[in-house]
Motif scaffolding. Sequence first.
Motif, short mmCIF file in Angstrom:
data_model
loop_
_atom_site.label_atom_id
_atom_site.label_comp_id
_atom_site.label_asym_id
_atom_site.label_seq_id
_atom_site.Cartn_x
_atom_site.Cartn_y
_atom_site.Cartn_z
N ALA A 7 0.75 -0.95 0.05
CA ALA A 7 0.05 -0.10 -0.31
C ALA A 7 0.83 1.10 -0.10
N PRO A 8 0.45 2.54 -0.78
CA PRO A 8 1.54 3.56 -0.94
C PRO A 8 0.95 4.63 0.74
N ALA A 9 2.02 4.69 0.63
CA ALA A 9 2.05 5.68 2.11
C ALA A 9 1.27 6.86 2.28
N LYS A 10 1.62 7.97 1.35
CA LYS A 10 1.03 8.94 1.01
C LYS A 10 -0.22 9.09 0.39
N SER A 11 -1.41 9.82 0.81
CA SER A 11 -2.46 10.02 -0.17
C SER A 11 -2.05 10.93 -1.19
N ARG A 12 -2.69 11.34 -1.96
CA ARG A 12 -2.44 12.27 -3.24
C ARG A 12 -3.55 12.01 -3.89
N THR A 13 -3.95 13.40 -4.40
CA THR A 13 -5.16 13.69 -6.03
C THR A 13 -4.75 14.20 -6.97
N ASP A 14 -4.43 13.77 -8.04
CA ASP A 14 -3.62 13.81 -9.35
C ASP A 14 -5.06 14.49 -10.53
N VAL A 229 -8.35 11.94 -12.81
CA VAL A 229 -7.86 11.88 -11.69
C VAL A 229 -7.49 10.82 -10.94
N ARG A 230 -6.32 10.93 -10.43
CA ARG A 230 -5.66 9.68 -9.97
C ARG A 230 -5.46 9.60 -9.08
N PHE A 231 -6.12 9.12 -8.07
CA PHE A 231 -6.20 9.22 -6.51
C PHE A 231 -4.49 7.64 -6.31
N THR A 232 -4.89 7.84 -5.13
CA THR A 232 -3.32 7.04 -4.12
C THR A 232 -3.12 7.19 -2.85
N ALA A 233 -4.51 6.79 -2.35
CA ALA A 233 -4.22 5.51 -0.69
C ALA A 233 -5.68 6.82 -0.35
N THR A 234 -6.09 6.33 -1.01
CA THR A 234 -8.19 7.31 -0.36
C THR A 234 -9.16 6.72 -1.60
#
Length: 259
Positions: A7-14, A229-234
Amino acid sequence: MKLSTVAPAKSRTDIRYADERGKTRISWLDSKHSFSFGRHYDPRNTHHGLLLVNNDDVVSPGAGFETHPHRDMEIVTWVLRGSLVHQDSTGHSGVIYPGLAQRMSAGKGILHSEKNDSWRLGGEQHRDPVHFVQMWVVPDSDGITPGYEQLEIDDELLRGGLVTVASGMAKHDGAAAIRIKNRHAALHVARLQPGGTAELPEAPYLHLFVARGAVTLEGAGALTEGDSVRFTATGGQKVTATADAEVLVWEMHAAIATR
């Protein structure tokens, strides 16, 4: 390709806006690429999670992609307007149209063509372009037997909210319209009228694509046709239509491993 379930450690919305995409325009094709594709190569933009291709294509009547090969890829095609004729080397053929979920597993190798010429199967010739989104995700295993699946789900989309179109995840057994050969990925689609909402799933990786219309994304603001939108850990955000809209959402619980 190797997959990672860390799992990625940080959330991000790109947010990636429509006019930032690579473009291929020739006499019969207007194609826009969310990720590196063909001559549009950017080593910083090769995939998100398990998704390698999100091509937004418009093909003129009577034209299309001649017979060409694929290998070790799960290919999902979603038609927005018009009709697309599919033919492949396993003997499958048919017309794909809005509301029909379609998946082709390339596996150890397959040849196929996609054309805007449905009248050749019967009926009157038309002058309408076909508009569709084609998406590629990697399979769990290489070298599988090629396959094909399709199912009409137009009625389910009329209810609003996210509809699970394609999935290989155990939690969608019996719920997804069609199956893909990746146990970490699922595609959801929502057709929304103005004011209608859909809530995004929570996952290590999400990809939201506004296929048509306009929406607002909770915490991010307005998005229009072609934006993604590319979401990471969210996840869990609400998408609300400000005009008639159709959104495609990939839920992914793994990613392509990078060195």
